[in-house]
Design a protein around this motif. Structure first.
Motif, PDB file in Angstrom:
ATOM      1  N   VAL A 255      39.209   4.219 -28.037  1.00  0.00           N
ATOM      2  CA  VAL A 255      38.120   4.053 -26.719  1.00  0.00           C
ATOM      3  C   VAL A 255      36.719   3.962 -27.128  1.00  0.00           C
ATOM      4  O   VAL A 255      36.053   3.519 -26.502  1.00  0.00           O
TER       5      VAL A 255
ATOM      6  N   LYS B 117      30.516   0.245 -24.712  1.00  0.00           N
ATOM      7  CA  LYS B 117      29.677  -0.574 -23.553  1.00  0.00           C
ATOM      8  C   LYS B 117      30.543  -0.929 -22.641  1.00  0.00           C
ATOM      9  O   LYS B 117      30.060  -1.195 -21.285  1.00  0.00           O
ATOM     10  N   HIS B 118      31.682  -1.242 -22.591  1.00  0.00           N
ATOM     11  CA  HIS B 118      32.754  -1.764 -21.704  1.00  0.00           C
ATOM     12  C   HIS B 118      32.693  -1.097 -20.654  1.00  0.00           C
ATOM     13  O   HIS B 118      32.474  -1.283 -19.275  1.00  0.00           O
TER      14      HIS B 118
ATOM     15  N   LYS C  54      35.440   2.794 -29.169  1.00  0.00           N
ATOM     16  CA  LYS C  54      35.026   1.376 -29.974  1.00  0.00           C
ATOM     17  C   LYS C  54      34.520   0.619 -28.508  1.00  0.00           C
ATOM     18  O   LYS C  54      34.072  -0.703 -28.749  1.00  0.00           O
ATOM     19  N   ARG C  55      34.909   0.963 -27.391  1.00  0.00           N
ATOM     20  CA  ARG C  55      34.459   0.055 -26.237  1.00  0.00           C
ATOM     21  C   ARG C  55      33.750   0.849 -25.272  1.00  0.00           C
ATOM     22  O   ARG C  55      33.825   0.655 -24.086  1.00  0.00           O
TER      23      ARG C  55
ATOM     24  N   ASP D 295      41.703   5.390 -18.374  1.00  0.00           N
ATOM     25  CA  ASP D 295      41.118   4.597 -19.126  1.00  0.00           C
ATOM     26  C   ASP D 295      41.380   5.009 -20.618  1.00  0.00           C
ATOM     27  O   ASP D 295      41.298   3.892 -21.430  1.00  0.00           O
TER      28      ASP D 295
END
Length: 255
Positions: free
Chosen positions: A150, A155-156, A152-153, A145
């Motif tokens: 990363v 929640k994803h 910034k993502r 991943d």
């Protein structure tokens, strides 16, 4: 701390009720192929999958006669129910566990499978040490991943339960520092078939030649550049990393 926290356990307990079976089976086939590939040339009589989910990977290993004795552990009660309902001929036992303590004696298994589990684990080293206690070999696959930005993502990835991030280098460091010797490994891309399913079925995008060609071309370019530019570049492009390890007698000095 010797078991998963209540909130984590609750989030996975009913996870396999109503989820897309076709999607899980499609993803599991690729995972199973990767696991078999890194284990090529070795025979394992007694195999345990930890965090076996709904048994999708076990289904393929059973079909391919990977091992005459398969066992499964899973924290989710709905997952255990699904595994039992598969009636796999080589499956000897399936049971729930607390996420960390393996309910078997030392050196009970020839191989333990941990596929797309470690990224969900709160205390990864605690689990690895327990796996090492009950098996000589451990095969692990993790999603790759990590990319720049990363954070910034968050929640994803948390929506998928991914609380840990790995690169091939980081997972090798983790395993080596826990006294596990790497015997073989593989960095892999998501197959185009899987990407198309995700785009057109999961995301419900309208099928188009443009999107299909984009998926095919991107896969081709990444695969080609990986071959031409070597292992480091191949690992940068990869979506998953699969590694077979063996218990080592090497003693690490930690200062």
């Amino acid at each position: 701390m010797d078991k998963v926290t209540g909130t984590v356990n609750e989030s996975y307990n009913n996870f396999y009720k109503g989820n897309s079976l076709d999607w899980r089976m499609l993803c599991a086939k690729t995972k199973a192929q990767n696991l078999v590939e890194v284990c090529k040339g070795k025979n394992f009589e007694k195999v345990l999958e930890v965090g076996a989910g709904d048994g999708s990977i076990l289904y393929y290993l059973n079909e391919w006669n990977f091992s005459p004795e398969l066992y499964a552990l899973e924290i989710s009660s709905s997952g255990v129910e699904q595994i039992k309902n598969r009636n796999l001929k080589n499956l000897k036992e399936v049971q729930t566990f607390d996420g960390y303590k393996i309910p078997y004696p030392d050196n009970s298994f020839d191989l333990i499978i941990l596929a797309h589990v470690l990224e969900h684990v709160e205390h990864e080293r605690m689990l690895i040490r327990e796996l090492k206690r009950v098996a000589k070999h451990i095969v692990i696959e993790v999603p790759l991943d990590y990319r720049f930005g990363v954070d910034k993502r968050i929640k994803h990835f948390l929506a998928y339960g991914h609380i840990n991030m790995y690169t091939p280098t980081l997972i090798r460091y983790l395993l080596d520092s826990e006294g596990l010797e790497i015997k073989s490994d593989k960095a892999s891309l998501i197959p185009t078939e899987t990407t198309k399913y995700n785009e057109f079925v999961n995301k419900k995008k309208k099928r188009s030649l443009v999107i299909t060609l984009k998926i095919e071309i991107e896969f081709f370019i990444k695969k080609l550049l990986g071959r031409l530019l070597g292992k480091n570049q191949k690992e940068k492009f990869a979506n998953a990393y699969t590694v077979l390890t063996e218990k080592s007698n090497k003693k690490l000095e930690i200062f």
